[in-house]
Scaffold this active site. Sequence first.
Site, PDB file in Angstrom:
ATOM      1  N   ASP A   1      34.914  14.997 -31.804  1.00  0.00           N
ATOM      2  CA  ASP A   1      36.455  15.244 -31.178  1.00  0.00           C
ATOM      3  C   ASP A   1      36.791  14.995 -30.076  1.00  0.00           C
ATOM      4  OD1 ASP A   1      37.393  15.421 -34.083  1.00  0.00           O
ATOM      5  OD2 ASP A   1      37.661  17.813 -33.549  1.00  0.00           O
TER       6      ASP A   1
ATOM      7  N   TYR B   1      25.037  21.961 -42.082  1.00  0.00           N
ATOM      8  CA  TYR B   1      26.707  21.836 -43.162  1.00  0.00           C
ATOM      9  C   TYR B   1      26.037  21.930 -44.503  1.00  0.00           C
ATOM     10  CZ  TYR B   1      29.398  20.681 -39.236  1.00  0.00           C
ATOM     11  OH  TYR B   1      30.893  20.782 -38.094  1.00  0.00           O
TER      12      TYR B   1
ATOM     13  N   ASP C   1      23.883  18.947 -25.326  1.00  0.00           N
ATOM     14  CA  ASP C   1      24.581  20.209 -23.812  1.00  0.00           C
ATOM     15  C   ASP C   1      24.805  19.141 -22.964  1.00  0.00           C
ATOM     16  OD1 ASP C   1      22.041  20.400 -24.134  1.00  0.00           O
ATOM     17  OD2 ASP C   1      21.804  22.067 -23.127  1.00  0.00           O
TER      18      ASP C   1
ATOM     19  N   LYS D   1      18.589  18.455 -29.875  1.00  0.00           N
ATOM     20  CA  LYS D   1      18.610  19.299 -29.277  1.00  0.00           C
ATOM     21  C   LYS D   1      16.783  19.374 -29.170  1.00  0.00           C
ATOM     22  CE  LYS D   1      19.869  23.060 -26.896  1.00  0.00           C
ATOM     23  NZ  LYS D   1      20.931  22.917 -25.649  1.00  0.00           N
TER      24      LYS D   1
ATOM     25  N   ASP E   1      30.173  16.120 -35.635  1.00  0.00           N
ATOM     26  CA  ASP E   1      31.336  16.271 -35.776  1.00  0.00           C
ATOM     27  C   ASP E   1      32.090  16.876 -34.345  1.00  0.00           C
ATOM     28  OD1 ASP E   1      33.321  17.951 -37.235  1.00  0.00           O
ATOM     29  OD2 ASP E   1      32.773  19.306 -38.092  1.00  0.00           O
TER      30      ASP E   1
END
Length: 361
Positions: free
Chosen positions: A255, A135, A227, A195, A251
Amino acid sequence: MKIAVLPGDGIGTEIVAEAVKVLNTLGLKFEMETALVGGAAYDAYGHPLPEATLKLAMDSDAVLFGAVGDWKYDKLDRPLRPEQAILGLRKNMGLFANFRPAICYEQLVGASSLKPELISGLDILIIRELTGDIYFGQPRGRRIATDGHFPGAEEAFDTMRYSKPEIERIAHVAFQAARKRKAAGTEGRVTSVDKANVLETFQFWKDVVTEVGKEYPDIALDHMYVDNAAMQLVKEPKRFDVVVTGNMFGDILSDEASMLTGSIGMLPSASLNTKNQGLYEPSHGSAPDIAGKGVANPLATILSAAMMLRFSLNQPEAAQRIEAAVQKVLAQGLRTGDIWSEGTTKVGTAQMGDAVVKALG
Ligand code: NAD
């Protein structure tokens, strides 16, 4: 204790009003000042985070934030969109650690889309790094981006980066949180999500977290690919205690974790800087579809106020009183529409706030 109150847009004003009502019942002395933020600030001053709002936030011990955004602002240039106010506050206040607890209240077990046995007793904490990652890397491709699109562009890319101090800082926060939770009876485990199998940034992340972990021999550390973490969160969520991860994975996973419990209207969040100054907000957005109807669930915001008392204002007993009062109203069978089920009593936003005030005793 100075609190900046920034209700924002949509249901933000309705739910923050209830949290303020609860704070005012505690018998503590607060200095609370309200200011516009998000779309409401854009409408009044042409900017989602006006100087005066930012100054108020910076000069306060904590910010109680509602939510920002509305579809009507989608056409604005990116820097003027309501959501930019949150990024501006995070950046200027140096908020680098986002805490999202996902707790399943026994009375709401049925609200989850998962089987009750998977989520009954769930109490996990997702810690998301907020200042680095893709970001804030170099974006490319915004050649002609007046309305957020790139007509004629052949490619676009963003770059992912993390510095060692940024990873160390968030890793310490995670291990310390796990230690505090362990003292209160949890397992004492940090799961670092990465990752590392494909991204250099996350191999580096993994190495640095492992190094920091050596300073916390009482806390177990494991590593999981993002994942797999996404799968495990719905397969066996109770295997987690504290999860720490970067900005983008955090992020998404936070959620996902918030929906484990069934209602986004129940979940608070905190974003802290190194001085424990913080921004406290519900995990959900401004819900334009139900704004102004008096039906939004104010409990996530009320529980965010409890987190504020605990983390930034050093009032753990008051925080506990609020959390107990929320449990009590749920046990009384009171529900806003989002968590309502057969046999419970449907109430509106203000009625729910009043019930929590009453339950405080
Ligand atoms: P949302 O979280 O606002 O709403 C998603 C769904 O959940 C809607 O059906 C809504 O009615 C429901 N919901 C949310 N909060 C609720 C509550 N307290 N009580 C009952 N129901 C509730 O997400 P969205 O619809 O994707 O986004 C709407 C706007 O909010 C957008 O402009 C988005 O950018 C913004 N947004 C802001 C924040 C923030 O301020 N931190 C976070 C997410 C989205």
